[in-house]
Design a protein around this motif. Structure first.
Motif, PDB file in Angstrom:
ATOM      1  N   LEU A  66       0.795  -1.317   0.262  1.00 35.83           N
ATOM      2  CA  LEU A  66      -0.107   0.118  -0.016  1.00 35.83           C
ATOM      3  C   LEU A  66       1.294   1.704  -0.146  1.00 35.83           C
ATOM      4  N   TRP A  67       0.636   1.954  -1.195  1.00 35.33           N
ATOM      5  CA  TRP A  67       1.168   3.218  -0.830  1.00 35.33           C
ATOM      6  C   TRP A  67       0.271   4.889  -0.340  1.00 35.33           C
ATOM      7  N   THR A  68       0.103   5.326   0.600  1.00 38.39           N
ATOM      8  CA  THR A  68      -0.680   6.297   0.670  1.00 38.39           C
ATOM      9  C   THR A  68      -0.214   7.604   1.596  1.00 38.39           C
ATOM     10  N   LEU A  69      -1.111   9.063   1.995  1.00 35.90           N
ATOM     11  CA  LEU A  69      -0.565   9.501   3.204  1.00 35.90           C
ATOM     12  C   LEU A  69      -0.277   9.464   4.358  1.00 35.90           C
ATOM     13  N   ARG A  70       0.141   9.785   4.650  1.00 33.13           N
ATOM     14  CA  ARG A  70       0.263   9.841   6.649  1.00 33.13           C
ATOM     15  C   ARG A  70      -0.956   9.290   7.219  1.00 33.13           C
ATOM     16  N   SER A  71      -1.855   9.760   7.155  1.00 30.74           N
ATOM     17  CA  SER A  71      -3.257  10.044   7.788  1.00 30.74           C
ATOM     18  C   SER A  71      -3.783   8.069   7.424  1.00 30.74           C
ATOM     19  N   VAL A  72      -4.204   7.976   6.467  1.00 28.21           N
ATOM     20  CA  VAL A  72      -3.649   5.934   5.935  1.00 28.21           C
ATOM     21  C   VAL A  72      -3.238   5.479   6.625  1.00 28.21           C
ATOM     22  N   ALA A  73      -1.701   5.255   6.356  1.00 26.00           N
ATOM     23  CA  ALA A  73      -0.428   4.510   6.482  1.00 26.00           C
ATOM     24  C   ALA A  73      -0.415   4.419   8.076  1.00 26.00           C
ATOM     25  N   ASP A  74      -0.675   5.665   8.658  1.00 23.10           N
ATOM     26  CA  ASP A  74      -0.272   5.558  10.408  1.00 23.10           C
ATOM     27  C   ASP A  74      -1.492   4.249  10.657  1.00 23.10           C
ATOM     28  N   ARG A  75      -2.721   4.100  10.217  1.00 25.79           N
ATOM     29  CA  ARG A  75      -3.292   3.401  10.234  1.00 25.79           C
ATOM     30  C   ARG A  75      -3.298   1.818  10.150  1.00 25.79           C
ATOM     31  N   MET A  76      -2.607   1.541   9.212  1.00 27.63           N
ATOM     32  CA  MET A  76      -2.904   0.408   8.432  1.00 27.63           C
ATOM     33  C   MET A  76      -1.337  -0.288   8.778  1.00 27.63           C
ATOM     34  N   ALA A  77      -0.218   0.690   9.272  1.00 26.86           N
ATOM     35  CA  ALA A  77       1.272   0.143   9.189  1.00 26.86           C
ATOM     36  C   ALA A  77       2.074  -1.018  10.260  1.00 26.86           C
ATOM     37  N   ALA A  78       1.150  -0.994  10.928  1.00 25.00           N
ATOM     38  CA  ALA A  78       1.539  -0.994  12.544  1.00 25.00           C
ATOM     39  C   ALA A  78       1.485  -3.100  11.601  1.00 25.00           C
ATOM     40  N   ALA A  79       0.361  -3.330  11.073  1.00 27.77           N
ATOM     41  CA  ALA A  79      -0.475  -4.678  10.527  1.00 27.77           C
ATOM     42  C   ALA A  79       0.303  -5.035   9.751  1.00 27.77           C
ATOM     43  N   TYR A  80       1.417  -4.498   8.938  1.00 28.77           N
ATOM     44  CA  TYR A  80       2.074  -4.524   7.971  1.00 28.77           C
ATOM     45  C   TYR A  80       2.709  -4.189   7.520  1.00 28.77           C
ATOM     46  N   PRO A  81       4.117  -4.382   8.785  1.00 36.27           N
ATOM     47  CA  PRO A  81       5.115  -4.107   8.314  1.00 36.27           C
ATOM     48  C   PRO A  81       6.472  -4.140   7.163  1.00 36.27           C
ATOM     49  N   GLY A  82       6.746  -2.717   6.694  1.00 34.80           N
ATOM     50  CA  GLY A  82       7.584  -2.501   5.204  1.00 34.80           C
ATOM     51  C   GLY A  82       6.304  -3.265   4.486  1.00 34.80           C
ATOM     52  N   ARG A  83       5.502  -3.492   4.473  1.00 33.44           N
ATOM     53  CA  ARG A  83       3.713  -3.114   3.382  1.00 33.44           C
ATOM     54  C   ARG A  83       3.488  -1.454   2.794  1.00 33.44           C
ATOM     55  N   VAL A  84       3.719  -1.093   3.911  1.00 31.12           N
ATOM     56  CA  VAL A  84       2.906  -0.187   3.621  1.00 31.12           C
ATOM     57  C   VAL A  84       3.888   1.459   3.549  1.00 31.12           C
ATOM     58  N   HIS A  85       3.742   2.378   2.321  1.00 32.31           N
ATOM     59  CA  HIS A  85       4.627   2.825   2.395  1.00 32.31           C
ATOM     60  C   HIS A  85       3.646   4.452   2.374  1.00 32.31           C
ATOM     61  N   THR A  86       4.323   5.365   2.860  1.00 34.32           N
ATOM     62  CA  THR A  86       3.919   7.045   3.012  1.00 34.32           C
ATOM     63  C   THR A  86       4.082   8.060   2.093  1.00 34.32           C
ATOM     64  N   VAL A  87       3.675   8.663   1.468  1.00 33.98           N
ATOM     65  CA  VAL A  87       3.834   9.477  -0.039  1.00 33.98           C
ATOM     66  C   VAL A  87       3.202  10.596   0.146  1.00 33.98           C
ATOM     67  N   GLY A  88       3.739  11.854  -0.481  1.00 29.57           N
ATOM     68  CA  GLY A  88       3.349  13.189  -0.191  1.00 29.57           C
ATOM     69  C   GLY A  88       3.425  13.943  -1.664  1.00 29.57           C
ATOM     70  N   HIS A  89       3.038  14.765  -2.095  1.00 25.42           N
ATOM     71  CA  HIS A  89       3.171  15.601  -2.992  1.00 25.42           C
ATOM     72  C   HIS A  89       4.603  15.474  -3.577  1.00 25.42           C
ATOM     73  N   GLY A  90       4.845  15.211  -5.410  1.00 22.69           N
ATOM     74  CA  GLY A  90       6.669  15.328  -5.402  1.00 22.69           C
ATOM     75  C   GLY A  90       6.966  14.289  -5.312  1.00 22.69           C
ATOM     76  N   ASP A  91       6.537  13.002  -4.594  1.00 22.14           N
ATOM     77  CA  ASP A  91       6.945  11.592  -4.631  1.00 22.14           C
ATOM     78  C   ASP A  91       6.844  11.468  -6.173  1.00 22.14           C
ATOM     79  N   ALA A  92       8.005   9.706  -5.936  1.00 16.26           N
ATOM     80  CA  ALA A  92       7.918   9.430  -7.343  1.00 16.26           C
ATOM     81  C   ALA A  92       7.749   8.135  -7.187  1.00 16.26           C
TER      82      ALA A  92
END
Length: 210
Positions: A66-92
């Motif tokens: 999963l790639w998403t912004l921080r507000s969603v990533a913070d709710r998902m990351a603990a259950a899926y270590p290494g599989r949730v990536h936080t992104v923001g404007h300008g990222d690629a």
């Protein structure tokens, strides 16, 4: 790429047998995220982000991420270590053969008294742009614009002007669960006549080659 429209703002892209899904939210089908290797979420509102649908997709495919912004990533990351990536404007980033650029920062204004949440849009393979709940202009050529046609935060005049500003080769409706079928011809006429780009809509489960 093959585009398949799912309910509301959820879309599925397939290329070389690999699948990317954007915004499998509570208004989309329960299985909307299943089969995806790449899951993208634009923001935290439940019609775009449904934790159960994301968990189902991530649990079904250990290679999915999963790639998403921080507000969603913070709710998902603990259950899926290494599989949730936080992104923001300008990222690629590159995921499962898809090239993704991130554009935008804030949800459109619903009402001045309602706080704005963060929101990002995704440009996939330099071709298809999904803006989430914003009228973000990515500032690069767009072949296919996924167009939020009806929402609590927009009106058809703004949608028309958005198509004109982005200047896509084609626009395809998303964010349409709020729009009754009886009113669809009115929106179709307005966008077809004044939008300045070929406009179409797909029913849930219908596909188009891009």
């Amino acid at each position: 790429m093959k585009l398949t429209k799912r309910l509301h703002s959820c879309v599925q892209l397939e290329k070389d047998g690999r699948v990317l899904v954007i915004d499998p939210g509570a208004f989309s089908e329960p299985d909307a995220g299943l089969g995806a290797e790449v899951l993208l979420v634009t923001h935290e509102h439940p019609d775009h982000f449904d934790e159960g649908r994301l968990r189902a997709a991530l649990d079904a495919n250990p290679a999915a991420a999963l790639w998403t912004l921080r507000s969603v990533a913070d709710r998902m990351a603990a259950a899926y270590p290494g599989r949730v990536h936080t992104v923001g404007h300008g990222d690629a980033f590159t995921a499962a053969g898809f090239e993704v650029q991130v554009h935008g920062e804030l949800h459109a204004v619903i009402h001045p008294d309602i706080p704005r949440v963060t929101n990002v849009g995704y440009l996939v393979d330099g071709s298809l742009f999904h803006p989430g709940d914003a009228l973000t202009v990515p500032g690069v050529p767009v072949q296919t614009l996924m167009l939020p046609v009806h929402a609590p935060w927009n009106k058809v005049a703004e949608v028309i002007d958005y198509v004109r500003e982005v200047k896509p080769a084609r626009a395809i409706d998303i964010h349409d669960a709020y729009l009754a079928d009886i009113a669809r011809p009115i929106y179709d006429m307005a966008l077809d006549t004044f939008g300045g780009a070929p406009h179409s809509r797909l029913g849930a489960g219908e596909s188009a080659a891009l």
